[in-house]
Design an enzyme around this catalytic site. Structure first.
Site, PDB file in Angstrom:
ATOM      1  N   CYS A   2       2.551   5.586 -28.576  1.00 52.08           N
ATOM      2  CA  CYS A   2       2.594   4.649 -29.674  1.00 52.08           C
ATOM      3  C   CYS A   2       1.457   4.922 -30.646  1.00 52.08           C
ATOM      4  O   CYS A   2       0.720   5.886 -30.515  1.00 52.08           O
ATOM      5  CB  CYS A   2       2.484   3.216 -29.141  1.00 52.08           C
ATOM      6  SG  CYS A   2       3.622   2.850 -27.782  1.00 52.08           S
ATOM      7  N   VAL A 288      10.031  28.202 -30.007  1.00 51.49           N
ATOM      8  CA  VAL A 288       9.911  28.518 -31.420  1.00 51.49           C
ATOM      9  C   VAL A 288       9.417  29.947 -31.575  1.00 51.49           C
ATOM     10  O   VAL A 288       8.580  30.422 -30.802  1.00 51.49           O
ATOM     11  CB  VAL A 288       8.957  27.519 -32.126  1.00 51.49           C
ATOM     12  CG1 VAL A 288       7.570  27.563 -31.513  1.00 51.49           C
ATOM     13  CG2 VAL A 288       8.881  27.785 -33.617  1.00 51.49           C
ATOM     14  N   SER A 361       4.503  19.887 -21.809  1.00 54.18           N
ATOM     15  CA  SER A 361       4.003  21.130 -22.396  1.00 54.18           C
ATOM     16  C   SER A 361       2.884  21.701 -21.539  1.00 54.18           C
ATOM     17  O   SER A 361       2.369  21.036 -20.645  1.00 54.18           O
ATOM     18  CB  SER A 361       3.520  20.901 -23.838  1.00 54.18           C
ATOM     19  OG  SER A 361       2.451  19.981 -23.867  1.00 54.18           O
ATOM     20  N   GLY A 362       2.491  22.954 -21.825  1.00 51.61           N
ATOM     21  CA  GLY A 362       1.672  23.717 -20.894  1.00 51.61           C
ATOM     22  C   GLY A 362       0.212  23.873 -21.232  1.00 51.61           C
ATOM     23  O   GLY A 362      -0.447  24.759 -20.678  1.00 51.61           O
TER      24      GLY A 362
END
Length: 647
Positions: A2, A288, A361-362
């Protein structure tokens, strides 16, 4: 996930304004488009923009306890909230929702300021204790979620993004020249400072207490690298696997769809693989690439997607995308776009948001397990110092002088091996340092700043010295580089697309475990990330384990010599940039000319300067705070129209 904001007139006691709180909240609406909430209590005002992830029906904020005395706005997730909830219920607390947010309120009631040590999650939060007239700000251990504040004339203003603070009429938009000089050195501003004068970051693992018109700061968590306990290598391998598996499983907790960002590197591939084993459904993965084959990792991402049978999605970023979105990315960042990879993260986040609301994610694997080439090079430094001085100064330096331009990174790195550690590390990944910084900055700026950009490194190490150089590098990267750059990028770019990003490898139990592994186990001669790769040798495709580390590189140098040639020239040689009086115009012109002619590669320096100039135009020059809709070309065209009308 948020957006939170608000302010407290602690000194004057003047009632907070609903209109100001609404404006502050509106500016971070992208962080939480599902719901909006406000709470005003005399001199206090709280604002909240919600992205609903857990307890979709009952998680409205600002949230209070049963008596309405303790109020919370909270950005993030608490992974152990179910265990905490059970513990607190047994102690007599009554819950009215199923959200993790309410757990924080009751934990504060029960444990006071010690409650943060019991929270396992990612968060930036604000608690208002009405009976005590106490305002409390806190940030998670790793600094995954941002939280900013400023203290102006007895008023504390705070928010998830700086633009929310700027909406308060008492907050001035002024650049911090020292922070600007530091940004030019490392491409980000080491905390607690920001590029805005008198606006600061709450540091990772810290809380701030504002009470009786006094601001108190406390570090509730830190950790030590390079402990001396020694175990068998196989024990470390099993421990790493167990911690990462648990961390991924915890972060799949959600009442909405969850996917994965997949670069094709080791870290994101491990996370994707574990996710695929923990669910019966195909994991949605997102990758991407760029419009130049040497800069695209898409083939590796596809290999991993096929190996684990994911539902794979990808896109290719073009030069025109950078010029189109650069101003918008700057606005979302609140600071200059530190690296061109922000563009890729933003665009892939927009794609992912069409399918899921949460991604894993990494980030963090390189900083915990020594994955960057610089760690290997620094390991060589210990042997370099053993050599006789005559060999170092004459033989080796003469050999370095003969290396071709294509080996400039190795040449520059080797030249720094004799420097003290913090300065050596700074020079490796710095942008403008030493002679270049002296040439770039005007005499006025040079006379007013501290040129030692490594002082932030030294500040952290003075508080918490590490056992050896590798441990110090890893510690600094987790305490500065990650929260002030990579995690900031991940948060701002994903939240720009109203997407929540979770980071399993920065689970604090895993961080502490990785830190307990001695340095000589983490790195072997010319082999980075040794233990992590070995822990998943039988899990990942062989080409992923053996590929050369690429990083999230973007072909900006090529773009600047091609389709963006006029754009970068107009931006860096503009009258507006020159009129600021911060830079040596002749040095910028020479650097630009040499790059465009292909004589050297200044892509990082040119991008950093251009990003800084765009930040000035959007946040300092413009009286507005609205989201920019113009491309870079359109911004420059507007400048030309103004110049013509004035003439």
């Amino acid at each position: 996930m948020c957006g939170i904001c608000g302010y407290y007139n602690g000194s004057s006691g003047e009632p907070a304004s609903q209109a100001i709180i609404e404006h502050m909240t509106q500016l971070i609406h992208h962080r939480g488009p599902d719901d909006t909430g406000y709470h005003l209590d005399g001199p206090l005002g709280l604002g909240f923009a919600r992205l609903s992830i857990i307890d979709l029906e009952g998680g409205h904020q600002p949230m209070c306890n049963e008596t309405g005395e303790i109020w919370l706005v909270f950005n993030g997730e608490i992974w152990n909230y179910q265990e905490l909830r059970k513990e607190l219920i047994e102690k007599g607390h009554r819950f009215s929702t199923s959200s993790d947010s309410e757990t924080i309120i009751h934990a504060y009631e029960e444990y006071g300021l010690d409650c943060f040590t019991r929270l396992h999650g990612m968060f930036g939060l604000v608690l208002w204790d009405a009976p005590r007239k106490r305002l409390l700000l806190a940030r998670d251990r790793a600094g995954k979620k941002p939280l900013y504040y400023t203290h102006v004339n007895g008023t504390l203003v705070f928010g998830s993004e700086i633009k929310a603070l700027l909406a308060h009429p008492g907050v001035k938009r002024e650049p911090d020249i020292q922070a600007m000089a530091d940004f030019l050195s490392v491409r980000y501003v080491p905390g607690p400072e920001t590029l805005f004068a008198n606006i600061y970051k709450v540091q990772p693992g810290h809380w701030l207490l504002y009470e009786h018109d006094t601001l108190q700061e406390n570090c509730y968590w830190d950790y030590q690298f390079g402990k001396i306990e020694q175990q068998a290598e196989e024990d470390y391998i099993q421990g790493i696997r167990a911690h990462i598996w648990r961390a991924v499983e915890e972060r799949m907790m959600a009442d909405v769809p969850v996917g994965a960002m997949l670069s094709g590197g080791v870290d994101s591939s491990i996370i994707t693989g574990i996710m695929s084993k923990l669910t019966n459904q195909k994991v949605k993965t997102f990758a991407v690439g760029f419009d130049h084959p040497d800069y695209s990792e898409l083939p590796y991402a596809r290999l991993v997607a096929r190996h684990f049978g994911t539902d794979h999605h990808e896109l290719v970023v073009k030069s025109s995308d950078m010029t189109q979105y650069w101003p918008l990315l700057t606005w979302h960042r609140d600071e200059p776009v530190s690296e061109p990879s922000d563009l890729g993260v933003y665009l892939i986040s927009r794609l992912a948001r069409q399918y899921v609301k949460v991604v894993l994610s990494g980030e963090g694997g390189d900083e915990l397990f020594a994955g960057y080439p610089k760690y290997v090079v620094d390991w060589i430094a210990q042997y370099y110092h053993i050599l006789p001085r005559v060999v170092r100064d004459n033989v080796i330096q003469q050999l370095l002088d003969r290396l071709p331009y294509s080996m400039r990174k190795l040449k520059n790195t080797a030249r720094t091996l004799s420097q003290p550690a913090p300065q050596r590390w700074m020079s490796w990944f710095g942008i403008f340092n030493g002679p270049m910084k002296n040439e770039l900055l005007s005499k006025h700026v040079l006379s007013s700043i501290n040129m030692d950009a490594a002082r932030a490194f030294q500040r952290w190490l003075s508080k918490n010295p590490q056992r050896d150089d590798l441990s110090a590098m890893l510690y600094l990267d987790t305490r500065i580089w990650l929260p002030d750059n990579l995690l900031m990028k991940g948060d701002k770019m994903t939240m720009a697309a109203s997407l929540e990003s979770r980071i399993p490898l920065l689970d604090y139990h895993l961080m502490e475990y990785a830190a307990s592994i001695p340095s000589h186990n983490k790195i072997k001669p010319f082999r980075a990330k040794y233990l992590l790769k070995k822990a998943f040798t039988d899990f990942l495709p062989h080409p992923i384990l053996t590929r050369k580390k690429m990083g999230f590189n973007v072909p900006t140098g090529i773009w600047f010599r091609g389709g963006q040639r006029n754009l970068i020239t107009q931006l860096l040689l503009s009258d507006r940039l020159c009129s600021r009086g911060y830079f040596n115009e002749e040095f910028i012109a020479r650097m630009l000319r040499e790059h465009l002619e292909g004589r050297t590669n200044y892509q990082a320096q040119l991008f950093t300067l251009a990003s800084l100039e765009l930040w000035f135009r959007i946040f300092i020059d413009s009286p507005k705070l609205e989201k920019p809709e113009l491309s870079v070309e359109e911004l420059l065209a507007e400048d030309q129209k103004v110049a013509v009308s004035l003439s």
